[in-house]
Design a protein around this motif. Structure first.
Motif, PDB file in Angstrom:
ATOM      1  N   MET A   1      12.441  -2.097  33.340  1.00 21.02           N
ATOM      2  CA  MET A   1      11.607  -1.507  33.862  1.00 21.02           C
ATOM      3  C   MET A   1      11.188  -2.557  35.067  1.00 21.02           C
ATOM      4  O   MET A   1      10.764  -3.544  34.471  1.00 21.02           O
ATOM      5  N   THR A   2      10.868  -2.157  35.974  1.00 17.58           N
ATOM      6  CA  THR A   2      10.227  -3.134  37.309  1.00 17.58           C
ATOM      7  C   THR A   2       8.869  -3.099  37.037  1.00 17.58           C
ATOM      8  O   THR A   2       8.322  -2.132  36.507  1.00 17.58           O
ATOM      9  N   VAL A   3       8.279  -3.895  37.787  1.00 16.14           N
ATOM     10  CA  VAL A   3       6.838  -4.011  37.805  1.00 16.14           C
ATOM     11  C   VAL A   3       6.371  -2.840  38.625  1.00 16.14           C
ATOM     12  O   VAL A   3       5.292  -2.306  38.175  1.00 16.14           O
ATOM     13  N   PHE A   4       7.036  -2.455  39.468  1.00 17.87           N
ATOM     14  CA  PHE A   4       6.524  -1.214  40.520  1.00 17.87           C
ATOM     15  C   PHE A   4       6.623   0.029  39.473  1.00 17.87           C
ATOM     16  O   PHE A   4       5.580   0.864  39.772  1.00 17.87           O
ATOM     17  N   SER A   5       7.609   0.166  38.811  1.00 21.62           N
ATOM     18  CA  SER A   5       7.770   1.444  37.999  1.00 21.62           C
ATOM     19  C   SER A   5       6.744   1.303  36.784  1.00 21.62           C
ATOM     20  O   SER A   5       6.017   2.448  36.656  1.00 21.62           O
ATOM     21  N   THR A   6       6.572   0.133  36.499  1.00 19.95           N
ATOM     22  CA  THR A   6       5.339   0.151  35.199  1.00 19.95           C
ATOM     23  C   THR A   6       4.126   0.512  35.910  1.00 19.95           C
ATOM     24  O   THR A   6       3.234   1.318  35.277  1.00 19.95           O
ATOM     25  N   VAL A   7       3.439  -0.183  37.157  1.00 23.81           N
ATOM     26  CA  VAL A   7       2.396   0.302  37.622  1.00 23.81           C
ATOM     27  C   VAL A   7       2.355   1.818  38.084  1.00 23.81           C
ATOM     28  O   VAL A   7       1.308   2.447  38.073  1.00 23.81           O
ATOM     29  N   HIS A   8       3.395   2.326  38.532  1.00 24.88           N
ATOM     30  CA  HIS A   8       3.562   3.618  38.920  1.00 24.88           C
ATOM     31  C   HIS A   8       3.182   4.582  37.496  1.00 24.88           C
ATOM     32  O   HIS A   8       2.673   5.413  37.804  1.00 24.88           O
ATOM     33  N   VAL A   9       3.781   4.201  36.522  1.00 25.45           N
ATOM     34  CA  VAL A   9       3.534   5.038  35.290  1.00 25.45           C
ATOM     35  C   VAL A   9       2.202   4.848  34.785  1.00 25.45           C
ATOM     36  O   VAL A   9       1.565   5.999  34.555  1.00 25.45           O
ATOM     37  N   ALA A  10       1.654   3.717  34.949  1.00 26.77           N
ATOM     38  CA  ALA A  10       0.079   3.475  34.763  1.00 26.77           C
ATOM     39  C   ALA A  10      -0.802   4.147  35.584  1.00 26.77           C
ATOM     40  O   ALA A  10      -1.900   4.940  35.025  1.00 26.77           O
ATOM     41  N   PHE A  11      -0.661   4.426  36.593  1.00 27.75           N
ATOM     42  CA  PHE A  11      -1.260   5.255  37.736  1.00 27.75           C
ATOM     43  C   PHE A  11      -1.267   6.775  37.382  1.00 27.75           C
ATOM     44  O   PHE A  11      -2.437   7.524  37.563  1.00 27.75           O
ATOM     45  N   LYS A  12      -0.103   7.278  37.205  1.00 21.90           N
ATOM     46  CA  LYS A  12       0.289   8.381  36.803  1.00 21.90           C
ATOM     47  C   LYS A  12      -0.452   8.767  35.398  1.00 21.90           C
ATOM     48  O   LYS A  12      -0.997  10.049  35.256  1.00 21.90           O
ATOM     49  N   ALA A  13      -0.437   7.899  34.513  1.00 24.37           N
ATOM     50  CA  ALA A  13      -1.371   8.290  33.271  1.00 24.37           C
ATOM     51  C   ALA A  13      -2.912   8.300  33.456  1.00 24.37           C
ATOM     52  O   ALA A  13      -3.605   9.114  32.846  1.00 24.37           O
ATOM     53  N   LEU A  14      -3.467   7.503  34.263  1.00 26.27           N
ATOM     54  CA  LEU A  14      -4.801   7.252  34.744  1.00 26.27           C
ATOM     55  C   LEU A  14      -5.127   8.776  35.421  1.00 26.27           C
ATOM     56  O   LEU A  14      -6.348   9.495  35.150  1.00 26.27           O
ATOM     57  N   LEU A  15      -4.357   9.122  36.312  1.00 30.62           N
ATOM     58  CA  LEU A  15      -4.404  10.414  36.937  1.00 30.62           C
ATOM     59  C   LEU A  15      -4.468  11.601  36.217  1.00 30.62           C
ATOM     60  O   LEU A  15      -5.029  12.748  36.456  1.00 30.62           O
ATOM     61  N   ARG A  16      -3.653  11.542  35.228  1.00 32.86           N
ATOM     62  CA  ARG A  16      -3.581  12.938  34.283  1.00 32.86           C
ATOM     63  C   ARG A  16      -4.742  12.936  33.226  1.00 32.86           C
ATOM     64  O   ARG A  16      -5.176  13.983  32.670  1.00 32.86           O
ATOM     65  N   ASN A  17      -5.264  11.588  32.800  1.00 38.67           N
ATOM     66  CA  ASN A  17      -6.552  11.712  31.964  1.00 38.67           C
ATOM     67  C   ASN A  17      -7.892  11.047  32.582  1.00 38.67           C
ATOM     68  O   ASN A  17      -7.960   9.865  32.187  1.00 38.67           O
ATOM     69  N   PRO A  18      -8.298  11.577  33.473  1.00 43.58           N
ATOM     70  CA  PRO A  18      -9.396  11.024  34.293  1.00 43.58           C
ATOM     71  C   PRO A  18     -10.814  10.569  33.392  1.00 43.58           C
ATOM     72  O   PRO A  18     -11.218   9.885  33.530  1.00 43.58           O
ATOM     73  N   THR A  19     -10.981  11.418  32.260  1.00 43.86           N
ATOM     74  CA  THR A  19     -11.826  11.439  31.606  1.00 43.86           C
ATOM     75  C   THR A  19     -11.917  10.180  30.469  1.00 43.86           C
ATOM     76  O   THR A  19     -12.683   9.399  30.509  1.00 43.86           O
ATOM     77  N   ARG A  20     -10.654  10.248  29.979  1.00 43.09           N
ATOM     78  CA  ARG A  20     -10.224   8.928  29.152  1.00 43.09           C
ATOM     79  C   ARG A  20     -10.400   7.622  30.014  1.00 43.09           C
ATOM     80  O   ARG A  20     -10.854   6.745  29.551  1.00 43.09           O
ATOM     81  N   ALA A  21      -9.830   7.707  31.264  1.00 41.98           N
ATOM     82  CA  ALA A  21     -10.002   6.424  32.032  1.00 41.98           C
ATOM     83  C   ALA A  21     -11.292   6.109  32.574  1.00 41.98           C
ATOM     84  O   ALA A  21     -11.754   4.940  32.271  1.00 41.98           O
TER      85      ALA A  21
END
Length: 65
Positions: free
Chosen positions: A1-21
């Motif tokens: 995985m590249t750095v870009f894809s890792t950051v992309h996955v992290a932001f998607k996870a943050l947007l899916r769980n805003p309360t947890r974030a």
């Protein structure tokens, strides 16, 4: 995985769980604030004690066993 894809996955996870974030961020902020507060209280009390001892003078403290 590249750095870009890792950051992309992290932001998607943050947007899916805003309360947890939000709660995780809040916990981190409160924890850091608590540590900084306790360190400053310790430093302030240490300075206060040193100041009190200096005001008494060098020859007024008597230590007995």
């Amino acid at each position: 995985m590249t750095v870009f894809s890792t950051v992309h996955v992290a932001f998607k996870a943050l947007l899916r769980n805003p309360t947890r974030a939000l709660l995780t961020t809040l916990g981190i902020v409160i924890g850091i604030a608590a540590v900084i507060t306790m360190m400053e209280i310790g430093n302030g009390s240490s300075q206060s004690i040193k100041s009190s001892i200096e005001k008494m003078g060098a020859n007024t403290i008597l230590v007995l066993p």
